[in-house]
Design an enzyme around this catalytic site. Structure first.
Site, PDB file in Angstrom:
ATOM      1  N   SER A 302       0.802  -1.214   0.000  1.00 30.67           N
ATOM      2  CA  SER A 302       0.000   0.000   0.000  1.00 30.67           C
ATOM      3  C   SER A 302       0.839   1.271   0.000  1.00 30.67           C
ATOM      4  CB  SER A 302      -0.904   0.036   1.246  1.00 30.67           C
ATOM      5  OG  SER A 302      -1.795  -1.054   1.267  1.00 30.67           O
ATOM      6  N   HIS A 376      -7.524  -0.076   5.988  1.00 30.88           N
ATOM      7  CA  HIS A 376      -7.113  -1.462   6.230  1.00 30.88           C
ATOM      8  C   HIS A 376      -7.192  -1.830   7.710  1.00 30.88           C
ATOM      9  CE1 HIS A 376      -6.038  -2.404   2.152  1.00 30.88           C
ATOM     10  NE2 HIS A 376      -5.321  -1.306   2.058  1.00 30.88           N
TER      11      HIS A 376
END
Length: 450
Positions: A302, A376
């Site tokens: 990410s 997340h």
């Protein structure tokens, strides 16, 4: 069967009517007053066929409004299509006296703004759902300057949360055999790592170790809502460039033990704030687990948007040690990451500071500053590893000093992590990340970090 046949006739008639109005608007002037009148007529209608035709007409008028006229329409929505205060007072008085279910329902109905029923009826038109999503997109552009329109957005969110709940979403795998109209949208909507051309897209979709999945909604057809790109990998990946160019593709599928989510893109601005990503990741994990039972790890690779800006703000804090601020100043040197000595010097302080930023820097709600971390961690992932020079593209260096992060989804821990994050704002993280955050606190005090 006869009822279905009649319904099809009604739909064809109203769809044709809407199309004719779009092509031949006649005397319709692109004025918000016409649209308000059309909306009032729609709310007064009590027939299904007429309501569909009126909804189509109202949406056709809206599409022809200028930006200024749309703003005027939203202002009238806020004032003239709100709940009736007198009806609320009357309903509340009745409920306060009777305290029964009938008066409670009357009170609930009175509290609902007329806009919500208007939106439900506009949704009757062909492509009504998508047109309302685009309408909210227009509204979101106005909210920063005109926060008084916020109640309209609340109504959209309330309705969209029901219309786009998990039960209506359809998961589809995207590959090179997917219709070109959808593939074109994947190229256009990719928000994390730009897809440069059709060859680039094919490399991401057609390789043995690549997967792509998207959520669709039956009312929106071939418009994806959100999609995720996955790379199958041996071990946890730390760099994005080899994945994007296909350098890390292995020969033996059995060697892959990790599914890495390296790009998650929301496609519809008008659905901002409506959560799909948590459902998407969990369902993709299930799909991949069934297809490839040898997979052991499900992680992300990410970006860390906003980290470079945060570092700049820290450099301006004179309470920080001067030598630390001077070292951070080397980030202004062009191509600093190509100088091995400077790169090592920056690595020693930036990785710890990144851990502090992701674990300890919070917003006004007590949640992590970083939006990707909020996403997340809120889904139950663990902040697992901070990867130095994980993205050396100009964008990656500019927004995060080249850092990327692995968020690890451990199936047995997801629910516990989610509950701790939601209830306490707890950031689940690995020992490595925790040690880095501890090192950052020492650096901030001028101590030698070891």
């Amino acid at each position: 069967m006869n009822m279905m046949f009649l319904q099809e006739i009604f739909n064809n008639i109203t769809q044709r009517d809407a199309l004719l109005r779009r092509r031949n608007p006649g005397s319709l002037t692109p004025d918000h007053g016409h649209l308000v009148n059309a909306c009032q007529a729609l709310l007064a209608s009590d027939g299904e066929a007429s309501s569909i035709a009126l909804a189509s007409r109202a949406l056709a008028i809206y599409q022809r409004l200028s930006s200024a006229e749309k703003t005027s329409f939203f202002k009238r929505l806020a004032s003239e299509f709100a709940a009736d205060a007198a009806q609320i007072d009357e309903a509340y008085a009745a409920y306060a006296e009777a305290r029964d279910n009938d008066t409670l329902q009357t009170l609930i109905d009175a509290c609902e703004p007329r806009r919500q029923e208007l939106f439900r009826r506009l949704n009757l038109a062909r492509d009504g759902t998508y047109e309302l999503v685009k309408m909210r997109e227009d509204l979101l552009e106005l909210l920063r300057e005109q926060p008084e329109l916020g109640p309209i957005d609340n109504d959209f969110v309330h309705l969209f949360s029901s219309w786009f709940n998990r039960g209506f979403l359809m998961l589809k795998r995207i590959d090179w055999n997917t219709p070109a109209s959808v593939l074109e949208k994947i190229i256009r909507y990719e928000a994390v790592h730009e897809i440069k051309d059709w060859n680039d897209l094919r490399r991401r979709l057609d390789a043995r170790d690549r997967r792509c999945f998207a959520f669709f909604h039956p009312a929106i057809g071939d418009e994806p809502l959100i999609f995720v790109e996955v790379a199958l990998h041996k071990g946890l990946p730390s760099r994005i460039q080899p994945i994007l160019v296909g350098e890390e593709s292995g020969d033996d599928p059995e060697d892959d033990d990790t599914a890495a989510f390296f790009g998650i893109s929301n496609c519809q601005t008008g659905l901002r704030g409506i959560s799909f990503g948590n459902f998407l990741i969990k369902q993709v994990v299930q799909e991949l687990s069934q297809e490839l039972p040898q997979l052991k790890y499900f992680v992300t690779l990410s970006p860390v948007p906003g980290f470079a800006q945060w570092l700049t703000e820290q450099r301006e804090d004179e309470q920080w040690p001067e030598n630390l601020r001077n070292t951070l100043g080397e980030l202004e040197t062009p191509d600093w990451h190509h100088d091995a000595v400077r790169e090592e010097r920056l690595k020693a302080i930036i990785r710890p500071l990144a851990a502090r930023y992701l674990v300890e820097a919070k917003n006004a709600k007590g949640l992590p500053l970083n939006p990707v971390a909020r996403f997340h961690l809120g889904n139950g992932a663990e902040l697992h590893r901070i990867n130095w020079l994980g993205d050396i593209s100009s964008k990656g260096v500019k927004q995060a000093a080249g850092l990327m992060v692995n968020y690890l989804y451990v199936l047995d821990d997801i629910e516990r992590n989610h509950e701790n994050y939601t209830a306490k704002g707890t950031v689940a993280c690995s020992n490595e990340v925790r040690d880095l955050a501890r090192r950052a606190r020492k650096l901030a005090k001028g101590e030698t970090a070891k």
